[in-house]
Motif scaffolding. Sequence first.
Motif: not given
Length: 79
Positions: A22-35
């Motif tokens: 979750a932390i990893g995905l939130l950190l790269v959220g801008g790159i992945t486009g995930l909310s």
Amino acid sequence: MRMPKLALDLAERTAATYLEAAIGLLLVGGITGLSSIQSAAVAAVPAGLTVIKGALGAFLGRADTAALLPARVDPASRQ
């Protein structure tokens, strides 16, 4: 009421995997486009796989841990 050692081991591994994902995905959220909600949902996938791996570990490795290592090579088996 005490939780068995396997349940505690598996709960710790699952929670850690979920938080790391979750932390990893939130950190790269801008790159992945995930909310944030999507990141939380996607992070559940590796956590679920951790539960499956831990259950297999209980059968293939030491019965009281989620490790896949056979008891003969598991450092926790050595006293």
